[in-house]
Design an enzyme around this catalytic site. Structure first.
Site, PDB file in Angstrom:
ATOM      1  N   GLY A 134       0.785  -1.235   0.000  1.00 22.67           N
ATOM      2  CA  GLY A 134       0.000   0.000   0.000  1.00 22.67           C
ATOM      3  C   GLY A 134       0.816   1.285   0.000  1.00 22.67           C
ATOM      4  O   GLY A 134       0.320   2.327   0.431  1.00 22.67           O
ATOM      5  N   SER A 135       2.043   1.244  -0.530  1.00 22.26           N
ATOM      6  CA  SER A 135       2.820   2.499  -0.521  1.00 22.26           C
ATOM      7  C   SER A 135       2.166   3.557  -1.405  1.00 22.26           C
ATOM      8  O   SER A 135       2.250   4.755  -1.108  1.00 22.26           O
ATOM      9  CB  SER A 135       4.273   2.254  -0.943  1.00 22.26           C
ATOM     10  OG  SER A 135       4.364   1.967  -2.313  1.00 22.26           O
ATOM     11  N   ASN A 136       1.501   3.131  -2.470  1.00 26.77           N
ATOM     12  CA  ASN A 136       0.780   4.111  -3.296  1.00 26.77           C
ATOM     13  C   ASN A 136      -0.424   4.690  -2.557  1.00 26.77           C
ATOM     14  O   ASN A 136      -0.710   5.881  -2.654  1.00 26.77           O
ATOM     15  CB  ASN A 136       0.333   3.468  -4.618  1.00 26.77           C
ATOM     16  CG  ASN A 136       1.443   3.496  -5.651  1.00 26.77           C
ATOM     17  OD1 ASN A 136       1.772   4.542  -6.200  1.00 26.77           O
ATOM     18  ND2 ASN A 136       2.050   2.344  -5.883  1.00 26.77           N
TER      19      ASN A 136
ATOM     20  N   ASN B  36      -6.220   2.852 -13.077  1.00 29.96           N
ATOM     21  CA  ASN B  36      -5.251   1.875 -12.558  1.00 29.96           C
ATOM     22  C   ASN B  36      -3.844   2.412 -12.781  1.00 29.96           C
ATOM     23  O   ASN B  36      -3.592   3.170 -13.723  1.00 29.96           O
ATOM     24  CB  ASN B  36      -5.408   0.549 -13.319  1.00 29.96           C
ATOM     25  CG  ASN B  36      -4.415  -0.511 -12.870  1.00 29.96           C
ATOM     26  OD1 ASN B  36      -4.211  -0.724 -11.671  1.00 29.96           O
ATOM     27  ND2 ASN B  36      -3.776  -1.163 -13.819  1.00 29.96           N
TER      28      ASN B  36
ATOM     29  N   HIS C 125       0.011   0.987 -13.517  1.00 28.07           N
ATOM     30  CA  HIS C 125       0.751  -0.212 -13.904  1.00 28.07           C
ATOM     31  C   HIS C 125       2.240   0.110 -13.911  1.00 28.07           C
ATOM     32  O   HIS C 125       2.644   1.149 -14.443  1.00 28.07           O
ATOM     33  CB  HIS C 125       0.295  -0.699 -15.288  1.00 28.07           C
ATOM     34  CG  HIS C 125       0.901  -2.014 -15.654  1.00 28.07           C
ATOM     35  ND1 HIS C 125       0.435  -3.205 -15.151  1.00 28.07           N
ATOM     36  CD2 HIS C 125       1.970  -2.321 -16.422  1.00 28.07           C
ATOM     37  CE1 HIS C 125       1.182  -4.198 -15.611  1.00 28.07           C
ATOM     38  NE2 HIS C 125       2.128  -3.683 -16.387  1.00 28.07           N
TER      39      HIS C 125
HETATM   40  C1  GAR Z   1       2.859  -0.908  -7.637  1.00 28.95           C
HETATM   41  O1  GAR Z   1       4.141  -0.812  -8.202  1.00 28.95           O
HETATM   42  C2  GAR Z   1       1.812  -0.991  -8.731  1.00 28.95           C
HETATM   43  O2  GAR Z   1       2.157  -0.319  -9.913  1.00 28.95           O
HETATM   44  C3  GAR Z   1       1.755  -2.475  -8.989  1.00 28.95           C
HETATM   45  O3  GAR Z   1       1.852  -3.056  -7.712  1.00 28.95           O
HETATM   46  C4  GAR Z   1       2.687  -2.236  -6.894  1.00 28.95           C
HETATM   47  C5  GAR Z   1       2.005  -2.054  -5.537  1.00 28.95           C
HETATM   48  O4  GAR Z   1       2.857  -1.407  -4.641  1.00 28.95           O
HETATM   49  N1  GAR Z   1       0.550  -2.817  -9.666  1.00 28.95           N
HETATM   50  C6  GAR Z   1       0.476  -3.801 -10.570  1.00 28.95           C
HETATM   51  O5  GAR Z   1       1.427  -4.516 -10.833  1.00 28.95           O
HETATM   52  C7  GAR Z   1      -0.871  -3.952 -11.255  1.00 28.95           C
HETATM   53  N2  GAR Z   1      -0.777  -4.794 -12.409  1.00 28.95           N
HETATM   54  P1  GAR Z   1       2.270  -0.747  -3.317  1.00 28.95           P
HETATM   55  O6  GAR Z   1       1.374  -1.782  -2.630  1.00 28.95           O
HETATM   56  O7  GAR Z   1       3.455  -0.423  -2.486  1.00 28.95           O
HETATM   57  O8  GAR Z   1       1.470   0.476  -3.706  1.00 28.95           O
END
Ligand code: GAR
Length: 196
Positions: A21-23, A110, A112
């Protein structure tokens, strides 16, 4: 400013995440002093996901889904009840059911971790993407923020941002570069979309 106008100008966003969940954290931080854009709920498909701790720390309601509840009409109604301006997939790894896509036209986005259409589609998520990019000796990678339609990673692109890959990069170091791009561009893209 009357209460009616105030409520009308509120922009509720629902965040979807499957992992650390850093985003989600970056989005919450970016909008913390913004009275109009409010993360009202976090949808998650993994009971052990780190993002649930973030939700708790910020007192944001969570909706834990399984395969069946995700596809239910009740879930669509639950989302509608939040009156969301945007549904934001921030590291969410399940394909969004057609009924949800149909219920929120042009309101689901989304992120990616690659330059679509390359390195997209089923199975291409997180570290798998970075491993493939490094294996193929690409000279650059980046992020794509796009609208969600019925097909994995195929909706219209909103923005892409690039980073270079050096010979010493590993999937882990590339992931860090990508996260930096994501944390900068994702909240700002959400802000831009909500202001238009
Ligand atoms: C992120 O890098 C996002 O772009 C990717 O998962 C990661 C989640 O990181 N998403 C995908 O690969 C979708 N196909 P986070 O949990 O630290 O936000």
């Amino acid at each position: 400013m009357g209460i009616y106008f105030y409520l009308r100008s509120m922009k509720n966003i629902i965040l979807f995440a499957s992992g650390a969940g850093s985003n989600v954290q970056a989005i919450i931080d970016f909008f913390k002093d913004n009275k109009e854009v409010v993360p009202v709920a976090i949808v998650c498909n993994k009971p052990e996901a780190g993002v649930l701790n973030i939700a708790k720390a910020h007192n944001i309601r969570t909706i834990l889904i399984d395969r069946n509840s995700f596809k239910s009409e009740a879930f669509v109604e639950q989302l509608k009840a939040f009156n969301p301006s945007l549904l934001v997939l921030a590291g969410f790894l399940w394909k969004v059911p057609d009924a949800v896509v149909a219920a929120f036209p042009d309101k689901i986005i989304n992120i990616h971790p690659a330059l679509l259409p390359k390195y997209g589609g089923k199975g291409m998520y997180g570290s798998h993407v970075h491993q493939s990019v490094i294996d193929n000796q690409e000279k650059e990678s980046g992020i794509t923020i796009h609208y969600v339609n019925e097909h994995y990673d195929e909706g219209n692109t909103i923005i892409q941002a690039h980073c270079t890959i050096t010979e010493s990069d590993t999937p882990e170091s590339l992931a860090q570069k990508i996260h930096r791009l994501e944390h900068h561009f994702f909240p700002r893209t959400i802000e831009f979309l909500l202001s238009n």
